[in-house]
Design an enzyme around this catalytic site. Sequence first.
Site, PDB file in Angstrom:
ATOM      1  CB  SER A 145      15.028 -46.082 -28.580  1.00 30.55           C
ATOM      2  OG  SER A 145      15.526 -45.707 -27.306  1.00 30.55           O
ATOM      3  CE1 TYR A 158      14.158 -41.272 -29.903  1.00 26.62           C
ATOM      4  CE2 TYR A 158      14.316 -42.249 -27.727  1.00 26.62           C
ATOM      5  CZ  TYR A 158      14.746 -42.163 -29.032  1.00 26.62           C
ATOM      6  OH  TYR A 158      15.770 -42.963 -29.477  1.00 26.62           O
ATOM      7  CB  SER A 161       8.306 -41.447 -32.214  1.00 26.73           C
ATOM      8  OG  SER A 161       9.629 -41.509 -31.701  1.00 26.73           O
ATOM      9  CE  LYS A 162      13.912 -43.935 -32.413  1.00 27.35           C
ATOM     10  NZ  LYS A 162      14.572 -44.241 -33.673  1.00 27.35           N
TER      11      LYS A 162
HETATM   12  N1  LIG Z   1      22.651 -42.591 -29.307  1.00 30.38           N
HETATM   13  C1  LIG Z   1      21.883 -43.283 -28.497  1.00 30.38           C
HETATM   14  O1  LIG Z   1      22.164 -43.442 -27.302  1.00 30.38           O
HETATM   15  C2  LIG Z   1      20.623 -43.923 -29.019  1.00 30.38           C
HETATM   16  C3  LIG Z   1      19.941 -44.793 -28.170  1.00 30.38           C
HETATM   17  C4  LIG Z   1      18.769 -45.390 -28.630  1.00 30.38           C
HETATM   18  C5  LIG Z   1      18.311 -45.106 -29.891  1.00 30.38           C
HETATM   19  N2  LIG Z   1      18.986 -44.240 -30.687  1.00 30.38           N
HETATM   20  C6  LIG Z   1      18.445 -43.980 -32.018  1.00 30.38           C
HETATM   21  O2  LIG Z   1      19.445 -44.224 -32.966  1.00 30.38           O
HETATM   22  C7  LIG Z   1      19.271 -43.362 -34.098  1.00 30.38           C
HETATM   23  C8  LIG Z   1      20.590 -42.656 -34.390  1.00 30.38           C
HETATM   24  O3  LIG Z   1      21.024 -41.977 -33.241  1.00 30.38           O
HETATM   25  P1  LIG Z   1      22.449 -41.232 -33.217  1.00 30.38           P
HETATM   26  O4  LIG Z   1      22.927 -41.296 -31.818  1.00 30.38           O
HETATM   27  O5  LIG Z   1      23.265 -41.740 -34.331  1.00 30.38           O
HETATM   28  O6  LIG Z   1      21.963 -39.738 -33.518  1.00 30.38           O
HETATM   29  P2  LIG Z   1      22.641 -38.639 -34.462  1.00 30.38           P
HETATM   30  O7  LIG Z   1      21.960 -37.354 -34.123  1.00 30.38           O
HETATM   31  O8  LIG Z   1      24.120 -38.713 -34.362  1.00 30.38           O
HETATM   32  O9  LIG Z   1      22.202 -39.099 -35.929  1.00 30.38           O
HETATM   33  C9  LIG Z   1      20.898 -38.954 -36.407  1.00 30.38           C
HETATM   34  C10 LIG Z   1      20.981 -38.506 -37.865  1.00 30.38           C
HETATM   35  O10 LIG Z   1      19.621 -38.392 -38.361  1.00 30.38           O
HETATM   36  C11 LIG Z   1      19.599 -37.248 -39.213  1.00 30.38           C
HETATM   37  N3  LIG Z   1      18.235 -36.713 -39.312  1.00 30.38           N
HETATM   38  C12 LIG Z   1      17.542 -36.055 -38.357  1.00 30.38           C
HETATM   39  N4  LIG Z   1      16.360 -35.657 -38.859  1.00 30.38           N
HETATM   40  C13 LIG Z   1      16.291 -36.079 -40.146  1.00 30.38           C
HETATM   41  C14 LIG Z   1      15.332 -35.954 -41.185  1.00 30.38           C
HETATM   42  N5  LIG Z   1      14.156 -35.294 -40.991  1.00 30.38           N
HETATM   43  N6  LIG Z   1      15.604 -36.517 -42.378  1.00 30.38           N
HETATM   44  C15 LIG Z   1      16.771 -37.162 -42.591  1.00 30.38           C
HETATM   45  N7  LIG Z   1      17.744 -37.301 -41.662  1.00 30.38           N
HETATM   46  C16 LIG Z   1      17.498 -36.763 -40.444  1.00 30.38           C
HETATM   47  C17 LIG Z   1      20.527 -36.236 -38.550  1.00 30.38           C
HETATM   48  O11 LIG Z   1      20.962 -35.241 -39.455  1.00 30.38           O
HETATM   49  C18 LIG Z   1      21.646 -37.136 -38.036  1.00 30.38           C
HETATM   50  O12 LIG Z   1      22.722 -37.209 -38.949  1.00 30.38           O
HETATM   51  C19 LIG Z   1      18.119 -42.428 -33.738  1.00 30.38           C
HETATM   52  O13 LIG Z   1      16.937 -42.924 -34.315  1.00 30.38           O
HETATM   53  C20 LIG Z   1      18.047 -42.528 -32.229  1.00 30.38           C
HETATM   54  O14 LIG Z   1      16.745 -42.277 -31.765  1.00 30.38           O
HETATM   55  C21 LIG Z   1      20.139 -43.641 -30.289  1.00 30.38           C
END
Ligand SMILES: NC(=O)c1ccc[n+]([C@@H]2O[C@H](COP(=O)([O-])OP(=O)(O)OC[C@H]3O[C@@H](n4cnc5c(N)ncnc54)[C@H](O)[C@@H]3O)[C@@H](O)[C@H]2O)c1
Length: 265
Positions: A145, A158, A161-162
């Site tokens: 992230s 958060y 962790s990243k």
């Molecule tokens: N959306 C953003 O703006 C953004 C920005 C930077 C980083 N990220 C990172 O991108 C990744 C995906 O984000 P997203 O927006 O698709 O989120 P999202 O919530 O739509 O998807 C995350 C998925 O991870 C699954 N998950 C959560 N805990 C879990 C576990 N213990 N075991 C297995 N699966 C698990 C959830 O069920 C979900 O389907 C994340 O790591 C997030 O930190 C997202």
Amino acid sequence: MTQLLNGKVALITGGAGRLGRATAEIFLREGASVVLADINAESVRRVNGELEKIYPGKLAAVSGDQSQPDDVVRFISEAEQALGLPDILVNTHGIFPNCPLLEVSVEEWDSVFAVNTRGTMLTCQAIARRWIDAGVKGSIVNISSGAARSGRPGGGHYSGSKAAVEIMTHIFATELGPHGIRVNAVAPGLVLDNVMTEESDDAHPYVNLTLRGTPIGRTGSAGDIGEAVAFLASGRSEWTTGAILEVTGGTHCGRTHMPLTRQLR
Ligand SMILES: NC(=O)c1ccc[n+]([C@@H]2O[C@H](COP(=O)([O-])OP(=O)(O)OC[C@H]3O[C@@H](n4cnc5c(N)ncnc54)[C@H](O)[C@@H]3O)[C@@H](O)[C@H]2O)c1
């Protein structure tokens, strides 16, 4: 045009989520078969069913808790039984609660590191062990992230962790490179379900502020991230390992909110 991932098998964690699903769609378009993994068994089966209608025979769904070693080993084995040993792993699972450091509990702190950091380590470790045994020169892409290198109030656990995911990406790259295995990461900026190009009264003030500080002038889409992941997963980046690719529309380049002027006072 040749497909980027023709004949490849990819395991995508967090496959029921926003970035996981979009990445799967791009991988399928580029000729890969995809195993979706997620803790949410119902959602991952639903996404699998929807994509199967467009790409029959090219998908499978597995479920388990990413933070639990036994679950990870089991679902990697189920993925292998379904579509063959994956040669690409994409870690898009994650949780992102916000909580001030003065208030965060030990349980909340640990849960973020267990899912985001340990969960990423566990899939990388388990699949790399299989690849080394089988002589597969695989490719891993972790989702970090922009927050890994840019602090914000409430993001202590958060961001931490990243940041750990990023240094782990470097370390896995050094340890696995001699086996022909590449390990990279994509660090997304703000990705919303609907791309925003203009500030809106309905949006959270944080979203409007971020948009104002985005040089490219829009929030990200899940597809923006999936395209970057596909490049890093593919042979087109065969000399790239240990890289962290920021895909943020420029929000994390620096103090983008500063006015463009000769005179600051
Ligand atoms: N959306 C953003 O703006 C953004 C920005 C930077 C980083 N990220 C990172 O991108 C990744 C995906 O984000 P997203 O927006 O698709 O989120 P999202 O919530 O739509 O998807 C995350 C998925 O991870 C699954 N998950 C959560 N805990 C879990 C576990 N213990 N075991 C297995 N699966 C698990 C959830 O069920 C979900 O389907 C994340 O790591 C997030 O930190 C997202």
